[in-house]
Design an enzyme around this catalytic site. Structure first.
Site, PDB file in Angstrom:
ATOM      1  N   ASN A  10       0.790  -1.202  -0.082  1.00 35.04           N
ATOM      2  CA  ASN A  10       0.042   0.022  -0.131  1.00 35.04           C
ATOM      3  C   ASN A  10       0.944   1.272   0.115  1.00 35.04           C
ATOM      4  O   ASN A  10       1.517   1.612   0.994  1.00 35.04           O
ATOM      5  CB  ASN A  10      -0.877   0.098   1.268  1.00 35.04           C
ATOM      6  CG  ASN A  10      -1.870   0.912   1.339  1.00 35.04           C
ATOM      7  OD1 ASN A  10      -1.820   2.071   0.477  1.00 35.04           O
ATOM      8  ND2 ASN A  10      -2.901   1.186   2.408  1.00 35.04           N
ATOM      9  N   ARG A  88      -2.556  -2.156  -3.307  1.00 37.19           N
ATOM     10  CA  ARG A  88      -3.972  -1.412  -3.134  1.00 37.19           C
ATOM     11  C   ARG A  88      -3.800  -0.279  -4.084  1.00 37.19           C
ATOM     12  O   ARG A  88      -2.862   0.511  -4.074  1.00 37.19           O
ATOM     13  CB  ARG A  88      -3.831  -0.901  -1.904  1.00 37.19           C
ATOM     14  CG  ARG A  88      -5.146  -0.152  -1.547  1.00 37.19           C
ATOM     15  CD  ARG A  88      -4.988   0.517   0.022  1.00 37.19           C
ATOM     16  NE  ARG A  88      -6.271   1.489   0.138  1.00 37.19           N
ATOM     17  CZ  ARG A  88      -6.165   2.423   0.814  1.00 37.19           C
ATOM     18  NH1 ARG A  88      -5.174   3.163   1.345  1.00 37.19           N
ATOM     19  NH2 ARG A  88      -7.561   3.248   0.848  1.00 37.19           N
ATOM     20  N   HIS A 177     -13.072   2.575   0.354  1.00 36.45           N
ATOM     21  CA  HIS A 177     -13.060   1.565   1.484  1.00 36.45           C
ATOM     22  C   HIS A 177     -13.805   0.195   0.958  1.00 36.45           C
ATOM     23  O   HIS A 177     -14.110  -0.580   1.730  1.00 36.45           O
ATOM     24  CB  HIS A 177     -13.909   2.031   2.745  1.00 36.45           C
ATOM     25  CG  HIS A 177     -13.284   2.917   3.557  1.00 36.45           C
ATOM     26  ND1 HIS A 177     -13.916   3.838   4.223  1.00 36.45           N
ATOM     27  CD2 HIS A 177     -12.060   3.255   3.712  1.00 36.45           C
ATOM     28  CE1 HIS A 177     -13.142   4.814   4.922  1.00 36.45           C
ATOM     29  NE2 HIS A 177     -11.816   4.365   4.500  1.00 36.45           N
ATOM     30  N   ARG A 238     -11.479  14.997   8.558  1.00 31.87           N
ATOM     31  CA  ARG A 238     -12.519  15.610   7.138  1.00 31.87           C
ATOM     32  C   ARG A 238     -14.026  15.674   7.898  1.00 31.87           C
ATOM     33  O   ARG A 238     -14.518  14.969   8.547  1.00 31.87           O
ATOM     34  CB  ARG A 238     -12.627  14.362   6.245  1.00 31.87           C
ATOM     35  CG  ARG A 238     -11.552  14.190   5.505  1.00 31.87           C
ATOM     36  CD  ARG A 238     -11.641  13.151   4.443  1.00 31.87           C
ATOM     37  NE  ARG A 238     -10.362  12.475   4.482  1.00 31.87           N
ATOM     38  CZ  ARG A 238     -10.285  10.980   4.192  1.00 31.87           C
ATOM     39  NH1 ARG A 238     -11.448  10.282   4.118  1.00 31.87           N
ATOM     40  NH2 ARG A 238      -9.182  10.457   3.967  1.00 31.87           N
ATOM     41  N   GLU A 382      -7.949  -5.742   5.274  1.00 37.61           N
ATOM     42  CA  GLU A 382      -7.918  -5.393   3.934  1.00 37.61           C
ATOM     43  C   GLU A 382      -6.699  -5.949   3.497  1.00 37.61           C
ATOM     44  O   GLU A 382      -6.551  -6.530   1.980  1.00 37.61           O
ATOM     45  CB  GLU A 382      -7.673  -3.713   3.765  1.00 37.61           C
ATOM     46  CG  GLU A 382      -9.006  -2.992   4.203  1.00 37.61           C
ATOM     47  CD  GLU A 382      -8.896  -1.319   4.231  1.00 37.61           C
ATOM     48  OE1 GLU A 382      -9.295  -0.772   3.268  1.00 37.61           O
ATOM     49  OE2 GLU A 382      -8.548  -1.298   5.502  1.00 37.61           O
TER      50      GLU A 382
END
Ligand code: ADP
Length: 395
Positions: A10, A88, A177, A238, A382
């Site tokens: 990743n 990823r 996601h 965020r 993940e």
């Protein structure tokens, strides 16, 4: 045939996370993180199994130097038997509806998606190109955060904007996601002895970034993130949803530029902005316990808006087989789970406080009261899903 191993990568612009996954084990054989790559402070931290944790300074190392440093460690951890590399990739646009083997055409298509993810996709491409040089003889597979949501029906993925913006600029909701929502909804079905292809879930992935998803028969039918990961629920820094006229208001009232507003919404808002204290839920829970008013409010806004988002997602479900919490907050915060469910009284959901308290630190379990709809805590993985996709494409 003996168990196969996959290196999962990743890649960020100055960081690279890696995880060596073996199909026979649930835990990574080796995992770690290279940080501040390309600078004098570059460093590598890694974990071998559970216990061994190490750190090494790698002054000046870039992504390639890091991967070459890792080669012998990876070889040792998997006995020299590495079968593939899984990458990823944040944005797959509309081209990628599932994971795929990387070739020149795929790289070109990922590059074409850079305008939709100008920070992430170039970094992901850098990881792919570097790893192709270090592991030229292995198959490389791309796993996209957006791919799982390509099953959204058009009424869920379109904004109420002029058609031309969608047709010519790709302005639509993509969702992110996806790897996590896919993994935990499948795990939830397995845990409840339900067929993935005949099960309906609401999933709340709550980490530094957070999103909700409606999963019907193994497919995403709606999700809270949109064109970018800013849309939807409250996150660490965020804002999630705000009135889109906020940009114009701040420009007129304060003379702020687009960049100023984007910085505000992406990096200075959410839990951090509301609390004025931290983006970290652990810190906020502690402050709430000590009577910190703004931390208490930040947690309540987070939970209320999360509940609102889950209620909205329920429009996409024909029935509810369960609500699933995952991500660092979803897997650990007894308080957030309890407060969120308390804001959904019409769903008949009810939490068993004792079961809720037990599901922390990676424990999987059901936390609903007997006789009420299922609520599950399912740790996400993940890296494991990327490794599974990689292996599936090798078969
Ligand atoms: P990322 O999105 O970066 O992968 P994670 O999924 O690791 O993030 O989630 C990070 C969030 O999880 C942080 O807000 C952190 O405070 C929260 N978290 C981790 N452990 C706990 C805990 N025991 N209680 C409450 N929140 C926690």
């Amino acid at each position: 045939m003996s168990a196969r191993n996959v290196l999962v990568i990743n890649c960020g612009s100055s960081s690279l996370k890696f995880s060596l996954q073996c199909e026979a084990h649930s835990r990574a054989l080796l995992s770690g993180l290279g940080e501040r790559l390309g600078s004098a402070e570059a460093s590598l931290r890694w974990w071998r199994g559970e216990a061994i944790r190490q750190q090494r300074a790698l002054p000046g190392a870039d992504h390639g130097a890091l991967l070459r440093q890792l080669l012998p460690m990876v070889n040792e951890a998997c006995g020299g038997r590495l079968h593939g590399v899984g990458h990823r990739v944040v944005h797959g646009g509309e081209q990628f509806t599932q994971s795929c083997r990387i070739d020149a055409e795929v790289i070109t298509a990922i590059r074409a998606t850079v305008p939709l993810a100008p920070l992430h996709n170039p970094a992901n491409l850098l990881g792919i190109e570097t790893a192709l040089q270090v592991y030229p003889d292995l198959p490389h597979i791309a796993v996209f955060d957006t791919a799982f949501h390509q099953s959204l029906p058009e009424h869920a993925f379109r904004y109420a904007l002029p058609d031309q913006l969608y047709r010519e600029q790709g302005v639509r909701r993509y969702g992110f996601h996806g790897t996590s929502h896919r993994y935990v909804s499948r795990r939830a079905a397995q845990l409840c002895n339900l067929a993935v292809g005949d099960s309906c879930w609401l999933v709340a992935h709550l980490g530094n970034g957070s999103s909700t998803c409606a999963v019907v028969d193994g497919q995403s039918r709606d999700t809270s993130m949109g064109l970018t990961p800013l849309e939807g629920v409250v996150m660490g820094t965020r804002s999630g949803d705000v009135d889109p006229n906020l940009h114009g208001h701040l420009a007129r009232a304060l003379g702020w530029s687009l960049e100023d507003v984007e910085r505000l919404l992406n990096h200075q808002s959410g839990l951090l902005g509301l609390s004025g204290l931290s983006n970290d839920m652990r810190t906020l829970e502690q402050a709430r316990g000590e009577g910190h008013r703004a931390a208490t409010l930040a947690i309540e806004v987070f939970c209320y808006r999360l509940a609102k988002s889950l209620a909205a997602m329920s429009c996409a479900l024909p029935r509810l087989d369960g609500l699933v919490f995952t991500g660092g907050i979803g897997e650990n915060s007894v308080l957030v789970r309890a407060r969120t469910v308390a804001w959904l009284p019409l769903f008949g959901l009810a939490i068993d406080p004792q079961a809720n308290a037990l599901c922390v630190g990676g424990v999987t379990g059901a936390i609903h009261r007997p006789g009420t709809p299922r609520i599950l805590v399912v740790p996400t993985n993940e890296e494991k899903q990327i490794a599974l996709d990689t292996l599936a494409l090798l078969d």
